[in-house]
Design an enzyme around this catalytic site. Sequence first.
Site, PDB file in Angstrom:
ATOM      1  N   ASP A  27       6.045 -10.261   9.537  1.00 51.51           N
ATOM      2  CA  ASP A  27       6.955  -8.762   9.452  1.00 51.51           C
ATOM      3  C   ASP A  27       8.475  -8.589   9.872  1.00 51.51           C
ATOM      4  O   ASP A  27       8.621  -9.625  10.468  1.00 51.51           O
ATOM      5  CB  ASP A  27       6.134  -7.631  10.869  1.00 51.51           C
ATOM      6  CG  ASP A  27       6.109  -6.446  10.382  1.00 51.51           C
ATOM      7  OD1 ASP A  27       6.670  -6.037   9.258  1.00 51.51           O
ATOM      8  OD2 ASP A  27       6.369  -5.882  11.070  1.00 51.51           O
ATOM      9  N   ASN A  29      11.054  -8.502   7.292  1.00 49.33           N
ATOM     10  CA  ASN A  29      12.415  -8.225   6.279  1.00 49.33           C
ATOM     11  C   ASN A  29      12.951  -7.612   6.392  1.00 49.33           C
ATOM     12  O   ASN A  29      14.272  -8.164   6.039  1.00 49.33           O
ATOM     13  CB  ASN A  29      11.704  -9.244   4.799  1.00 49.33           C
ATOM     14  CG  ASN A  29       9.943 -10.282   5.236  1.00 49.33           C
ATOM     15  OD1 ASN A  29      10.569 -10.799   6.173  1.00 49.33           O
ATOM     16  ND2 ASN A  29       9.474 -10.355   3.783  1.00 49.33           N
ATOM     17  N   TRP A  32      15.638  -6.810   9.355  1.00 47.09           N
ATOM     18  CA  TRP A  32      16.366  -7.694   8.899  1.00 47.09           C
ATOM     19  C   TRP A  32      17.391  -7.408   8.336  1.00 47.09           C
ATOM     20  O   TRP A  32      18.612  -8.129   8.347  1.00 47.09           O
ATOM     21  CB  TRP A  32      15.749  -9.721   8.227  1.00 47.09           C
ATOM     22  CG  TRP A  32      16.710 -10.373   8.981  1.00 47.09           C
ATOM     23  CD1 TRP A  32      16.581 -11.298   9.982  1.00 47.09           C
ATOM     24  CD2 TRP A  32      17.166 -11.020   7.751  1.00 47.09           C
ATOM     25  NE1 TRP A  32      17.816 -12.860   9.374  1.00 47.09           N
ATOM     26  CE2 TRP A  32      17.733 -11.770   8.268  1.00 47.09           C
ATOM     27  CE3 TRP A  32      17.988 -11.072   6.818  1.00 47.09           C
ATOM     28  CZ2 TRP A  32      18.647 -13.389   7.199  1.00 47.09           C
ATOM     29  CZ3 TRP A  32      18.106 -11.445   5.100  1.00 47.09           C
ATOM     30  CH2 TRP A  32      19.298 -13.117   5.885  1.00 47.09           C
ATOM     31  N   ASN A  75       0.461  -1.650   2.394  1.00 38.96           N
ATOM     32  CA  ASN A  75       2.663  -1.502   1.496  1.00 38.96           C
ATOM     33  C   ASN A  75       2.862  -0.904   0.143  1.00 38.96           C
ATOM     34  O   ASN A  75       3.824  -0.388  -0.470  1.00 38.96           O
ATOM     35  CB  ASN A  75       2.917  -3.207   1.246  1.00 38.96           C
ATOM     36  CG  ASN A  75       2.556  -3.448   3.027  1.00 38.96           C
ATOM     37  OD1 ASN A  75       2.305  -4.171   3.109  1.00 38.96           O
ATOM     38  ND2 ASN A  75       3.168  -2.770   3.659  1.00 38.96           N
ATOM     39  N   TRP A  76       1.567  -0.812  -0.239  1.00 40.89           N
ATOM     40  CA  TRP A  76       1.585  -0.077  -2.321  1.00 40.89           C
ATOM     41  C   TRP A  76       2.317   1.189  -1.508  1.00 40.89           C
ATOM     42  O   TRP A  76       2.831   1.342  -3.318  1.00 40.89           O
ATOM     43  CB  TRP A  76       0.403   0.301  -2.743  1.00 40.89           C
ATOM     44  CG  TRP A  76      -0.397  -0.782  -3.021  1.00 40.89           C
ATOM     45  CD1 TRP A  76      -1.177  -1.096  -3.095  1.00 40.89           C
ATOM     46  CD2 TRP A  76       0.022  -1.328  -4.183  1.00 40.89           C
ATOM     47  NE1 TRP A  76      -1.634  -2.782  -3.142  1.00 40.89           N
ATOM     48  CE2 TRP A  76      -1.546  -2.448  -4.248  1.00 40.89           C
ATOM     49  CE3 TRP A  76       0.660  -1.551  -4.996  1.00 40.89           C
ATOM     50  CZ2 TRP A  76      -1.071  -3.721  -4.788  1.00 40.89           C
ATOM     51  CZ3 TRP A  76       0.893  -2.385  -6.333  1.00 40.89           C
ATOM     52  CH2 TRP A  76      -0.228  -3.741  -5.809  1.00 40.89           C
TER      53      TRP A  76
HETATM   54  C1  IPE Z   1       1.996  -5.539   8.028  1.00 39.85           C
HETATM   55  O1  IPE Z   1       3.421  -5.059   7.754  1.00 39.85           O
HETATM   56  C2  IPE Z   1       1.662  -6.346   6.399  1.00 39.85           C
HETATM   57  C3  IPE Z   1       2.727  -7.583   6.257  1.00 39.85           C
HETATM   58  C4  IPE Z   1       3.454  -8.228   7.055  1.00 39.85           C
HETATM   59  C5  IPE Z   1       2.388  -8.146   4.963  1.00 39.85           C
HETATM   60  P1  IPE Z   1       3.699  -3.420   7.780  1.00 39.85           P
HETATM   61  O2  IPE Z   1       5.173  -3.573   8.222  1.00 39.85           O
HETATM   62  O3  IPE Z   1       3.376  -2.923   6.592  1.00 39.85           O
HETATM   63  O4  IPE Z   1       2.909  -2.836   8.930  1.00 39.85           O
HETATM   64  P2  IPE Z   1       3.172  -1.256   9.943  1.00 39.85           P
HETATM   65  O5  IPE Z   1       2.882  -0.499   8.684  1.00 39.85           O
HETATM   66  O6  IPE Z   1       4.959  -1.663  10.950  1.00 39.85           O
HETATM   67  O7  IPE Z   1       2.095  -1.013  10.493  1.00 39.85           O
HETATM   68  C1  IPE Z   2       6.875  -7.195   5.720  1.00 40.90           C
HETATM   69  O1  IPE Z   2       8.564  -7.086   6.330  1.00 40.90           O
HETATM   70  C2  IPE Z   2       6.828  -7.948   4.918  1.00 40.90           C
HETATM   71  C3  IPE Z   2       6.058  -6.858   4.152  1.00 40.90           C
HETATM   72  C4  IPE Z   2       5.182  -6.530   4.568  1.00 40.90           C
HETATM   73  C5  IPE Z   2       5.421  -7.341   2.685  1.00 40.90           C
HETATM   74  P1  IPE Z   2       8.778  -5.597   6.389  1.00 40.90           P
HETATM   75  O2  IPE Z   2       9.018  -5.176   5.418  1.00 40.90           O
HETATM   76  O3  IPE Z   2       7.569  -4.181   6.757  1.00 40.90           O
HETATM   77  O4  IPE Z   2       9.894  -5.910   7.140  1.00 40.90           O
HETATM   78  P2  IPE Z   2      10.086  -4.384   8.527  1.00 40.90           P
HETATM   79  O5  IPE Z   2       9.106  -4.124   8.654  1.00 40.90           O
HETATM   80  O6  IPE Z   2      10.655  -3.178   7.406  1.00 40.90           O
HETATM   81  O7  IPE Z   2      11.708  -4.852   8.891  1.00 40.90           O
HETATM   82 MG    MG Z   3       7.038  -3.601   8.359  1.00 43.20          MG
END
Ligand code: IPE
Ligand code: IPE
Ligand code: MG
Length: 243
Positions: A27, A29, A32, A75-76
């Site tokens: 988590d 990305n 960052w 995440n969808w």
């Molecule tokens: C969890 O991260 C899912 C993955 C890292 C793939 P999210 O960014 O989706 O989680 P929440 O929404 O902060 O709980």
């Molecule tokens: C995790 O990073 C990757 C996925 C959930 C696909 P995020 O995209 O959730 O990154 P933040 O939490 O928004 O920084």
């Molecule tokens: Mg995240």
Amino acid sequence: MRWFKRKQKAEELGLTDLPRHIAVIMDGNGRWATKRGLPRSAGHSVGAEVFRTIATHCRDLGIEHLTVYAFSTENWSRPADEVRSIMKLLEKYLREAIETMERDHIRLCIWGDTSVLSPELQSLIRTTDDLSQNYKGFQANICINYGGRDEIVRAANLCAEKGLPITAEALSGAMYSAGVPDPDLIIRPSGEYRLSNFLLWQSAYAELYFTDTLWPDFTTADLDAAIVDYQHRSRRYGGVQSK
Ligand code: IPE
Ligand code: IPE
Ligand code: MG
């Protein structure tokens, strides 16, 4: 790297009594990338490279299993262009992994409901599965369209279809993780303190480790620090004996 070399490397680092199975919620990305004025997809790209580095490091240390959360069932709900770029990145990653699997001897498994993924991605997953059967050593599990609740419901349905009584053993055997030991250590970077639907069944007695570091900044030294922290935990499993 041969077994004794790996053991030597872990010992050099002072890393003995290693977890057999480490799981990571990759988590941070997006944050960052945003901090650098880049599109969120740039964070996902760097995050995929970090996964490669961490997987190689785990293998070299002699960790048996690494499970990473790459895309959740929730995440969808992200903007369509972000979902598209993550799916493209997963395709690219799997294509490259198929090329290097033989060299790296990494067994790669995908956990999650892959039936709704693109035909390209599904075909790459099938190829990865076929090739993976040849490698018995280090196993990396990538969770794609994975949700802990979804996995439990699916396992219960599989047991019901087979007419199996619902027991903990039967459910464990019907999970994506069947045959894989439960994670000893779950790492969540990015300063969030939740599981976000990750390995809900398997995390019953996992040690949890949180760090503020965003996943694209996560290094092998961060992984070593998490392992050292883990080694200082007392795992009692409800009993009184310390480890
Ligand atoms: C969890 O991260 C899912 C993955 C890292 C793939 P999210 O960014 O989706 O989680 P929440 O929404 O902060 O709980
Ligand atoms: C995790 O990073 C990757 C996925 C959930 C696909 P995020 O995209 O959730 O990154 P933040 O939490 O928004 O920084
Ligand atoms: Mg995240």
